[in-house]
Design a protein around this motif. Structure first.
Motif, PDB file in Angstrom:
ATOM      1  N   PHE A  31       0.815  -1.174   0.119  1.00  0.00           N
ATOM      2  CA  PHE A  31      -0.136   0.018   0.114  1.00  0.00           C
ATOM      3  C   PHE A  31       0.883   1.368   0.055  1.00  0.00           C
ATOM      4  O   PHE A  31       0.441   2.261  -0.572  1.00  0.00           O
ATOM      5  CB  PHE A  31      -0.785   0.026   1.163  1.00  0.00           C
ATOM      6  CG  PHE A  31      -1.808  -1.076   1.258  1.00  0.00           C
ATOM      7  CD1 PHE A  31      -3.234  -0.997   0.726  1.00  0.00           C
ATOM      8  CD2 PHE A  31      -1.480  -2.190   1.836  1.00  0.00           C
ATOM      9  CE1 PHE A  31      -4.077  -2.161   0.849  1.00  0.00           C
ATOM     10  CE2 PHE A  31      -2.559  -3.288   2.229  1.00  0.00           C
ATOM     11  CZ  PHE A  31      -3.635  -3.229   1.435  1.00  0.00           C
ATOM     12  N   TYR A  32       2.094   1.197   0.474  1.00  0.00           N
ATOM     13  CA  TYR A  32       3.012   2.405   0.668  1.00  0.00           C
ATOM     14  C   TYR A  32       4.474   1.895   0.482  1.00  0.00           C
ATOM     15  O   TYR A  32       5.248   1.717   1.108  1.00  0.00           O
ATOM     16  CB  TYR A  32       2.824   2.909   2.051  1.00  0.00           C
ATOM     17  CG  TYR A  32       3.175   4.309   2.244  1.00  0.00           C
ATOM     18  CD1 TYR A  32       2.808   5.268   1.398  1.00  0.00           C
ATOM     19  CD2 TYR A  32       3.846   4.717   3.346  1.00  0.00           C
ATOM     20  CE1 TYR A  32       2.924   6.489   1.793  1.00  0.00           C
ATOM     21  CE2 TYR A  32       4.154   6.034   3.718  1.00  0.00           C
ATOM     22  CZ  TYR A  32       3.665   7.051   2.405  1.00  0.00           C
ATOM     23  OH  TYR A  32       4.001   8.230   2.902  1.00  0.00           O
ATOM     24  N   ARG A  75      -4.502  -5.600   4.474  1.00  0.00           N
ATOM     25  CA  ARG A  75      -4.148  -4.545   5.541  1.00  0.00           C
ATOM     26  C   ARG A  75      -2.997  -3.901   5.430  1.00  0.00           C
ATOM     27  O   ARG A  75      -1.772  -4.746   5.501  1.00  0.00           O
ATOM     28  CB  ARG A  75      -4.691  -4.840   6.964  1.00  0.00           C
ATOM     29  CG  ARG A  75      -6.268  -5.415   6.986  1.00  0.00           C
ATOM     30  CD  ARG A  75      -6.431  -5.767   8.602  1.00  0.00           C
ATOM     31  NE  ARG A  75      -6.024  -4.840   9.343  1.00  0.00           N
ATOM     32  CZ  ARG A  75      -6.014  -4.855  10.834  1.00  0.00           C
ATOM     33  NH1 ARG A  75      -6.422  -5.978  11.237  1.00  0.00           N
ATOM     34  NH2 ARG A  75      -5.708  -3.850  11.694  1.00  0.00           N
ATOM     35  N   ILE A  76      -2.789  -2.646   5.682  1.00  0.00           N
ATOM     36  CA  ILE A  76      -1.490  -1.733   5.490  1.00  0.00           C
ATOM     37  C   ILE A  76      -0.535  -2.293   6.562  1.00  0.00           C
ATOM     38  O   ILE A  76       0.541  -2.196   6.507  1.00  0.00           O
ATOM     39  CB  ILE A  76      -1.912  -0.528   5.174  1.00  0.00           C
ATOM     40  CG1 ILE A  76      -0.246   0.492   4.883  1.00  0.00           C
ATOM     41  CG2 ILE A  76      -2.463   0.231   6.238  1.00  0.00           C
ATOM     42  CD1 ILE A  76      -0.673   1.803   4.404  1.00  0.00           C
ATOM     43  N   ARG A 149      -5.739   2.897   6.995  1.00  0.00           N
ATOM     44  CA  ARG A 149      -4.745   3.442   6.055  1.00  0.00           C
ATOM     45  C   ARG A 149      -4.191   4.907   6.332  1.00  0.00           C
ATOM     46  O   ARG A 149      -2.908   5.078   6.326  1.00  0.00           O
ATOM     47  CB  ARG A 149      -5.342   3.230   4.701  1.00  0.00           C
ATOM     48  CG  ARG A 149      -4.253   3.575   3.500  1.00  0.00           C
ATOM     49  CD  ARG A 149      -4.742   3.021   2.254  1.00  0.00           C
ATOM     50  NE  ARG A 149      -3.643   3.217   1.175  1.00  0.00           N
ATOM     51  CZ  ARG A 149      -3.939   2.963  -0.081  1.00  0.00           C
ATOM     52  NH1 ARG A 149      -5.062   2.367  -0.452  1.00  0.00           N
ATOM     53  NH2 ARG A 149      -2.962   3.190  -0.897  1.00  0.00           N
ATOM     54  N   THR A 152      -1.776   4.969   9.639  1.00  0.00           N
ATOM     55  CA  THR A 152      -0.594   3.986   9.303  1.00  0.00           C
ATOM     56  C   THR A 152       0.332   4.792   8.411  1.00  0.00           C
ATOM     57  O   THR A 152       1.503   4.871   8.770  1.00  0.00           O
ATOM     58  CB  THR A 152      -1.085   2.876   8.607  1.00  0.00           C
ATOM     59  OG1 THR A 152      -1.858   1.820   9.302  1.00  0.00           O
ATOM     60  CG2 THR A 152       0.360   1.949   8.410  1.00  0.00           C
TER      61      THR A 152
END
Length: 238
Positions: A31-32, A75-76, A149, A152
């Motif tokens: 996600f990142y 999930r991040i 999100r 985080t």
């Protein structure tokens, strides 16, 4: 990690001393992508590509050596690690960094491989005896609320800024320490030069003392000569 010009590939920068022993697994966050996970010895660490000198998270060391791991595609803030004692650990660093939220005994042999499906609902784990286990994840590990999100990512950015401040502080202290050493050496050399000059010129106290006694002797001689002249003049008169 910056995209190479003309390609879609991502190139890792050089990060030194990531772990104390061999790195068993490296993976970017799905996600990142600026943040990535390293697993080695008995710790898992999270890094940011903008900060090469220090990691931003270090999970509490496990009781057994880690052999691998992976991020959760669902999930991040969730990732998994596997250990030599056959245990799978589930981590959620947004919730807890000191302990895994769930340790699961999968086999009586070391676990060496771990892979999640695209949705993150299934985990495939390979053990040292040649067996493979497929684990179904709890729905709570697959469903994220709308703030997770953003929280985080905010946590990633905050910890990156904090570590950058600490790194810059360490660099400033090193520069200050090196400057102190340079100034100390300069003072030492200056003191040596002054001592050498004193040795060549002589001690000023001794020189003044010698000059005092020289003048004293000169005055004594002048007085003595003056007295002798007076005595001679008296003899001539008589």
């Amino acid at each position: 990690m910056n995209p190479k010009l003309g390609t879609n590939s991502r190139i890792l920068n050089s990060f030194e001393n990531c772990q104390h022993s061999n790195i068993m697994h490296v993976e970017t966050n799905p996600f990142y992508p600026k943040n990535f996970l390293t697993i080695g010895d008995n710790t898992a660490k999270i890094w940011c590509e903008d900060l090469q000198e220090s990691n931003i998270f270090t999970m509490k060391p496990s009781s057994a050596r880690l052999t691998g791991g992976c991020w959760s595609p669902a999930r991040i803030s969730v990732f998994y690690t596997i250990r030599v004692d056959g245990v799978l650990e589930v981590w959620d660093f947004l919730f807890e960094q000191r302990l895994p939220v769930l340790p699961v005994k999968v086999a009586d042999f070391p676990l060496y491989t771990l892979k999640a499906n695209e949705k993150g609902s299934l985990l495939c784990v390979g053990a040292g005896d040649g067996s493979t286990s497929i684990l179904k994840m709890d729905p709570r590990l697959l469903t994220a609320n709308r703030l997770e999100r953003s929280n985080t990512m905010e946590m990633f950015d905050r910890e990156t800024r904090r570590e950058r401040i600490l790194v810059n502080r360490k660099k400033a202290l090193k520069v200050e320490e090196s400057q102190k050493k340079i100034y100390a050496k300069a003072r030492h050399f200056q003191k040596q030069e002054e001592e050498e000059k004193r040795k060549r010129a002589g001690c000023p106290v001794k020189k003044a003392e010698m000059e005092y006694f020289r003048i004293l002797e000169q005055v004594k001689e002048e007085r003595k000569q003056f007295l002798m002249e007076n005595i001679l003049d008296k003899d001539k008169i008589f």
